[in-house]
Design a protein around this motif. Sequence first.
Motif, PDB file in Angstrom:
ATOM      1  N   THR A   1     -10.322   2.661 -11.687  1.00 42.87           N
ATOM      2  CA  THR A   1      -8.955   2.535 -12.185  1.00 42.87           C
ATOM      3  C   THR A   1      -8.644   1.114 -12.613  1.00 42.87           C
ATOM      4  O   THR A   1      -7.561   0.845 -13.126  1.00 42.87           O
TER       5      THR A   1
ATOM      6  N   ARG B   1      -3.487  10.353  -1.885  1.00 39.40           N
ATOM      7  CA  ARG B   1      -3.983   9.279  -2.754  1.00 39.40           C
ATOM      8  C   ARG B   1      -3.518   7.940  -2.201  1.00 39.40           C
ATOM      9  O   ARG B   1      -2.347   7.766  -1.837  1.00 39.40           O
TER      10      ARG B   1
ATOM     11  N   SER C   1       0.836  -1.196   0.000  1.00 39.11           N
ATOM     12  CA  SER C   1       0.000   0.000   0.000  1.00 39.11           C
ATOM     13  C   SER C   1       0.875   1.251   0.000  1.00 39.11           C
ATOM     14  O   SER C   1       1.873   1.319   0.715  1.00 39.11           O
TER      15      SER C   1
ATOM     16  N   GLU D   1       0.739   5.594   0.082  1.00 32.20           N
ATOM     17  CA  GLU D   1      -0.023   6.814   0.319  1.00 32.20           C
ATOM     18  C   GLU D   1       0.877   7.992  -0.036  1.00 32.20           C
ATOM     19  O   GLU D   1       1.980   8.103   0.473  1.00 32.20           O
TER      20      GLU D   1
ATOM     21  N   GLU E   1      -3.041   3.939  -2.925  1.00 33.63           N
ATOM     22  CA  GLU E   1      -2.888   2.991  -4.027  1.00 33.63           C
ATOM     23  C   GLU E   1      -2.225   1.710  -3.540  1.00 33.63           C
ATOM     24  O   GLU E   1      -1.485   1.741  -2.554  1.00 33.63           O
ATOM     25  N   PRO E   2      -2.460   0.578  -4.192  1.00 29.78           N
ATOM     26  CA  PRO E   2      -3.334   0.374  -5.347  1.00 29.78           C
ATOM     27  C   PRO E   2      -4.802   0.273  -4.914  1.00 29.78           C
ATOM     28  O   PRO E   2      -5.104  -0.056  -3.776  1.00 29.78           O
TER      29      PRO E   2
ATOM     30  N   VAL F   1     -10.411   5.499  -7.744  1.00 33.35           N
ATOM     31  CA  VAL F   1      -9.673   6.564  -7.076  1.00 33.35           C
ATOM     32  C   VAL F   1     -10.104   6.579  -5.612  1.00 33.35           C
ATOM     33  O   VAL F   1     -11.296   6.662  -5.301  1.00 33.35           O
TER      34      VAL F   1
END
Length: 311
Positions: free
Chosen positions: A68, A39, A2, A4, A41-42, A46
């Motif tokens: 996405t 943000r 993960s 950020e 991700e993944p 969004v």
Amino acid sequence: MSIEREVGRLEPGDAFGDWLADVLADRLREWCGEVRVYRLEPASHVVCRYEFTGAAFSVVGKFFGAPTGAKTCYNTDAAMEIEYDRLRRAVRWVRVARPLAMNSRFHSVLITGYVSGPTIRDLLTAGGALYEPLTGVAHLLRRLHDSTRTSCNREREFAYFHAVLDQNGLPASWREQFNRLLGAWWHSPRIGSDVGCMIHGDATPGNYLFDGDICAIDFEGSRDHAHPVRDLGILAAEIKASPGSNPGAEDYIGHLLWHYSQSVEEFRRHTAALPFFMALGYLRIARLPWRAAERDWLLGEAEACLAAGPG
């Protein structure tokens, strides 16, 4: 793993920021007016964390209108409302990211509380011990399943399996082999219709956070009248297929099943159904473009799981 990353701030007068501040007003007494945006991700959509500076408070926004992943054609408002409803139900029995608000005006956004801490996937990647977190996952899933007991829609379980097979686009001869193996499972009592429940539905390591306790996130794929071992099988396949976890994977899977089960007889019954849902888990991973290098191994593992089943 993960990730950020900070991507900006919500400026004063921003319509989305004003709406957020309004719906969260009772939690923002110490807020200084600044909202930092990160943000996450993944993710299949969004997903952003909104940090209210000075209030020591963050929320997460999942934008169904900004996918996405591979799936882009669906009713985004319906998906938002369904997950909001499922989280509101699940929070009655287990710890989840608490649903706070939703709004179709802003790309069908669902707002949930933010829970810090690494995911099970982060711990796998780091090579950390998983026994304590997996005990927490097992107990969370057991509470969720026991609290929502119903019948199992057996036909839908097999239909979902065939749908995931379709998404893998196998050669005709290999697909026929899977069809034969699934036929043997269909005629076996191991996947019965007598025990069903609400499942998490996307029981991947990235959807369980561990901060000393376990919190589940992402209930978009949650289903009623599903087989409880589906959650266990998908998570078991993810553990077995995760880089760095293979040396201890069998022990971790056994640990998960043992702590989920409440008797030796239950453990045996769950173990008997597990290969079917582990095969499903492998097939779910195999369809992902970023796992293309492992595709043949994943498909082979799925076939081996089914072949080792009810015959």
